[in-house]
Design a protein around this motif. Structure first.
Motif, mmCIF file in Angstrom:
data_model
loop_
_atom_site.group_PDB
_atom_site.id
_atom_site.type_symbol
_atom_site.label_atom_id
_atom_site.label_comp_id
_atom_site.label_asym_id
_atom_site.label_seq_id
_atom_site.Cartn_x
_atom_site.Cartn_y
_atom_site.Cartn_z
ATOM 1 N N ALA A 129 -72.993 -85.905 34.939
ATOM 2 C CA ALA A 129 -73.356 -85.361 35.888
ATOM 3 C C ALA A 129 -72.154 -84.958 36.760
ATOM 4 O O ALA A 129 -72.388 -84.372 37.721
ATOM 5 N N LEU A 130 -71.138 -85.248 36.256
ATOM 6 C CA LEU A 130 -69.557 -84.730 36.972
ATOM 7 C C LEU A 130 -68.979 -83.608 36.214
ATOM 8 O O LEU A 130 -69.477 -83.451 35.012
ATOM 9 N N SER A 131 -68.153 -82.961 36.696
ATOM 10 C CA SER A 131 -67.636 -81.765 35.931
ATOM 11 C C SER A 131 -66.448 -82.032 35.154
ATOM 12 O O SER A 131 -65.766 -83.116 35.070
ATOM 13 N N PRO A 132 -66.169 -80.989 34.293
ATOM 14 C CA PRO A 132 -65.111 -81.303 33.387
ATOM 15 C C PRO A 132 -63.761 -81.377 34.033
ATOM 16 O O PRO A 132 -62.996 -82.152 33.466
ATOM 17 N N ALA A 133 -63.626 -80.826 35.091
ATOM 18 C CA ALA A 133 -62.396 -81.180 36.011
ATOM 19 C C ALA A 133 -62.301 -82.630 36.443
ATOM 20 O O ALA A 133 -61.358 -83.259 36.421
ATOM 21 N N HIS A 134 -63.427 -83.193 36.622
ATOM 22 C CA HIS A 134 -63.408 -84.640 36.958
ATOM 23 C C HIS A 134 -63.005 -85.320 35.565
ATOM 24 O O HIS A 134 -62.113 -86.360 35.879
ATOM 25 N N HIS A 135 -63.155 -85.034 34.553
ATOM 26 C CA HIS A 135 -62.883 -85.651 33.157
ATOM 27 C C HIS A 135 -61.275 -85.439 32.974
ATOM 28 O O HIS A 135 -60.762 -86.319 32.414
ATOM 29 N N ILE A 136 -61.005 -84.142 33.156
ATOM 30 C CA ILE A 136 -59.608 -84.085 33.131
ATOM 31 C C ILE A 136 -58.534 -84.846 33.920
ATOM 32 O O ILE A 136 -57.905 -85.619 33.569
ATOM 33 N N ALA A 137 -59.030 -85.126 35.311
ATOM 34 C CA ALA A 137 -58.579 -85.934 36.207
ATOM 35 C C ALA A 137 -58.631 -87.350 35.890
ATOM 36 O O ALA A 137 -57.732 -88.048 36.036
ATOM 37 N N LEU A 138 -59.718 -87.706 35.305
ATOM 38 C CA LEU A 138 -59.972 -89.172 34.581
ATOM 39 C C LEU A 138 -58.804 -89.266 33.484
ATOM 40 O O LEU A 138 -58.314 -90.539 33.494
ATOM 41 N N GLY A 139 -58.805 -88.434 32.680
ATOM 42 C CA GLY A 139 -57.878 -88.563 31.619
ATOM 43 C C GLY A 139 -56.536 -88.745 32.076
ATOM 44 O O GLY A 139 -55.798 -89.477 31.507
ATOM 45 N N ARG A 140 -56.100 -88.006 33.044
ATOM 46 C CA ARG A 140 -54.528 -87.974 33.554
ATOM 47 C C ARG A 140 -54.280 -89.319 34.266
ATOM 48 O O ARG A 140 -53.124 -89.549 34.137
ATOM 49 N N LYS A 141 -55.331 -89.995 34.761
ATOM 50 C CA LYS A 141 -54.828 -91.357 35.226
ATOM 51 C C LYS A 141 -54.361 -92.198 34.085
ATOM 52 O O LYS A 141 -53.882 -93.294 34.151
ATOM 53 N N LEU A 142 -54.774 -91.858 32.598
ATOM 54 C CA LEU A 142 -54.368 -92.472 31.727
ATOM 55 C C LEU A 142 -53.083 -92.264 30.912
ATOM 56 O O LEU A 142 -52.811 -92.836 29.671
ATOM 57 N N ALA A 143 -52.557 -91.231 31.410
ATOM 58 C CA ALA A 143 -51.250 -90.462 30.781
ATOM 59 C C ALA A 143 -50.222 -91.509 30.255
ATOM 60 O O ALA A 143 -49.532 -91.366 29.411
ATOM 61 N N SER A 144 -50.065 -92.446 31.184
ATOM 62 C CA SER A 144 -48.960 -93.476 31.055
ATOM 63 C C SER A 144 -49.244 -94.464 29.922
ATOM 64 O O SER A 144 -48.153 -94.908 29.339
ATOM 65 N N LEU A 189 -57.050 -74.086 24.111
ATOM 66 C CA LEU A 189 -56.466 -75.259 24.191
ATOM 67 C C LEU A 189 -54.816 -75.411 23.780
ATOM 68 O O LEU A 189 -53.860 -75.692 24.087
ATOM 69 N N GLU A 190 -54.722 -74.268 22.645
ATOM 70 C CA GLU A 190 -53.350 -73.922 22.295
ATOM 71 C C GLU A 190 -52.510 -73.310 23.395
ATOM 72 O O GLU A 190 -51.214 -73.813 23.401
ATOM 73 N N LYS A 191 -53.133 -72.621 24.262
ATOM 74 C CA LYS A 191 -52.463 -71.943 25.450
ATOM 75 C C LYS A 191 -52.271 -73.236 26.328
ATOM 76 O O LYS A 191 -51.375 -72.772 27.524
ATOM 77 N N GLY A 192 -52.889 -74.305 26.416
ATOM 78 C CA GLY A 192 -52.769 -75.029 27.415
ATOM 79 C C GLY A 192 -53.553 -74.651 28.768
ATOM 80 O O GLY A 192 -52.808 -75.099 29.737
ATOM 81 N N ASP A 193 -54.566 -73.855 28.643
ATOM 82 C CA ASP A 193 -55.206 -73.208 29.959
ATOM 83 C C ASP A 193 -56.057 -74.135 30.681
ATOM 84 O O ASP A 193 -57.284 -74.097 30.276
ATOM 85 N N GLU A 194 -55.663 -74.858 31.438
ATOM 86 C CA GLU A 194 -56.321 -75.793 32.015
ATOM 87 C C GLU A 194 -57.319 -75.361 33.047
ATOM 88 O O GLU A 194 -58.580 -75.688 32.895
ATOM 89 N N PRO A 195 -57.188 -74.250 33.833
ATOM 90 C CA PRO A 195 -58.432 -73.767 34.567
ATOM 91 C C PRO A 195 -59.318 -73.455 33.758
ATOM 92 O O PRO A 195 -60.787 -73.248 34.141
ATOM 93 N N ALA A 196 -59.183 -72.587 32.706
ATOM 94 C CA ALA A 196 -60.343 -72.086 31.770
ATOM 95 C C ALA A 196 -60.895 -73.324 31.132
ATOM 96 O O ALA A 196 -62.138 -73.172 30.975
ATOM 97 N N LEU A 197 -60.126 -74.193 30.670
ATOM 98 C CA LEU A 197 -60.843 -75.283 30.172
ATOM 99 C C LEU A 197 -61.897 -75.930 31.017
ATOM 100 O O LEU A 197 -62.959 -76.607 30.681
ATOM 101 N N ALA A 198 -61.252 -76.172 32.125
ATOM 102 C CA ALA A 198 -62.301 -76.778 33.369
ATOM 103 C C ALA A 198 -63.454 -75.987 33.628
ATOM 104 O O ALA A 198 -64.413 -76.362 33.921
ATOM 105 N N ASP A 199 -63.318 -74.613 33.378
ATOM 106 C CA ASP A 199 -64.394 -73.649 33.769
ATOM 107 C C ASP A 199 -64.898 -73.157 32.508
ATOM 108 O O ASP A 199 -65.234 -71.796 32.708
ATOM 109 N N TYR A 200 -64.886 -73.975 31.419
ATOM 110 C CA TYR A 200 -65.370 -73.255 30.331
ATOM 111 C C TYR A 200 -66.738 -72.714 30.125
ATOM 112 O O TYR A 200 -67.247 -71.614 29.741
ATOM 113 N N ARG A 201 -67.771 -73.154 31.094
ATOM 114 C CA ARG A 201 -69.030 -72.830 30.980
ATOM 115 C C ARG A 201 -69.178 -71.140 31.701
ATOM 116 O O ARG A 201 -70.170 -70.668 31.025
#
Length: 253
Positions: A129-144, A189-201
């Motif tokens: 029910a939440l956005s791709p951007a939420h899931h990118i942010a969720l993952g970023r909390k695990l980066a360490s 993904l190869e470009k690392g285009d985060e805005p496009a990935l978050a807005d892929y739909r």
């Protein structure tokens, strides 16, 4: 060396019994990345309203499917959990606790890649029910976790539209719309285009055909986020089955 994060397409539960390129890839995955100290599996098959982490000491093998060969229901993946690490993930992400076992999105790729079942593994849920951007942010909390040799493994499907499947055996040539979406995702993904990935739909061709619902792609967003700022992806594997079911897998770092 920091552990990469990965996304794998787990396909149907029968992948573990099949002779398919994606299965061959997964059986060799342990040779392509360092051996993890533990695995945080983010499966499309555990969806919740808010993030939840499993603190089970001995996760059950969940057979969350019906009508498949009996041999599948006899399989068990007896890897240990990692309650202390799960608690750490809960603190990093604000996730709630559960004692859930491993669904097939977690144990099928894990059993193929690490059949000895000697690496601790537990799951973190997705929130469709939440956005791709939420899931990118969720993952970023695990980066360490990467610096501790811990693998964040997203498991879903690079394309997942069960109503559009072309019923056939084995690998197949993809339909043009599926190839277009898959190519866009690989390039983004190869470009690392985060805005496009978050807005892929809105930006990807045939996004709604590829993912009528989002739960099978959101694990990719978590894995991407967990690789940290400026991450780029590289394809570890690309193949299709059933006309448009992409079995693509990526590493991020």
């Amino acid at each position: 060396m920091s552990m990469p994060t990965i996304f794998v397409s787990h396909g149907a539960p029968t992948l573990i019994l099949s002779d398919a390129p994606a299965r061959t890839f997964l059986t060799g995955l342990s040779q392509q990345i360092p051996r993890p100290t533990a695995i945080v599996a983010v499966s499309a098959h555990w969806d919740t309203d808010v993030p939840v982490v499993s603190v089970a000491r001995k996760p059950d093998t969940i057979h969350d499917f019906y009508g498949f060969p009996e041999a599948l229901y006899q399989l068990r993946y007896a890897a240990p959990g990692a309650p202390a690490l799960a608690e750490k993930v809960a603190k990093l992400t604000g996730a709630a606790h559960d004692h859930r076992g491993l669904d097939h999105g977690a144990w099928v790729p894990a059993m193929l890649a690490w059949p000895e079942a000697d690496i601790p593994i537990f799951q973190l849920s997705v929130q469709p029910a939440l956005s791709p951007a939420h899931h990118i942010a969720l993952g970023r909390k695990l980066a360490s976790l990467r610096e501790e040799g811990i693998l964040v493994m997203g498991s879903g499907s690079a394309i997942h539209n069960l109503r559009a499947l072309v019923r056939s055996e084995g690998a197949s040539e993809p339909e043009p719309w599926a190839q277009a979406f898959d190519d866009w995702m690989a390039d983004t993904l190869e470009k690392g285009d985060e805005p496009a990935l978050a807005d892929y739909r809105a930006r990807a061709p045939y996004a709604r055909e590829a993912h009528p619902t989002e739960e099978h792609l959101l694990p990719l967003h978590v894995a991407y986020g967990a690789a940290g700022e400026g991450a780029r992806g590289r394809a570890l594997h690309r193949s299709f089955t059933l006309g448009n079911l992409s079995m693509a897998a990526y590493a991020f770092g």
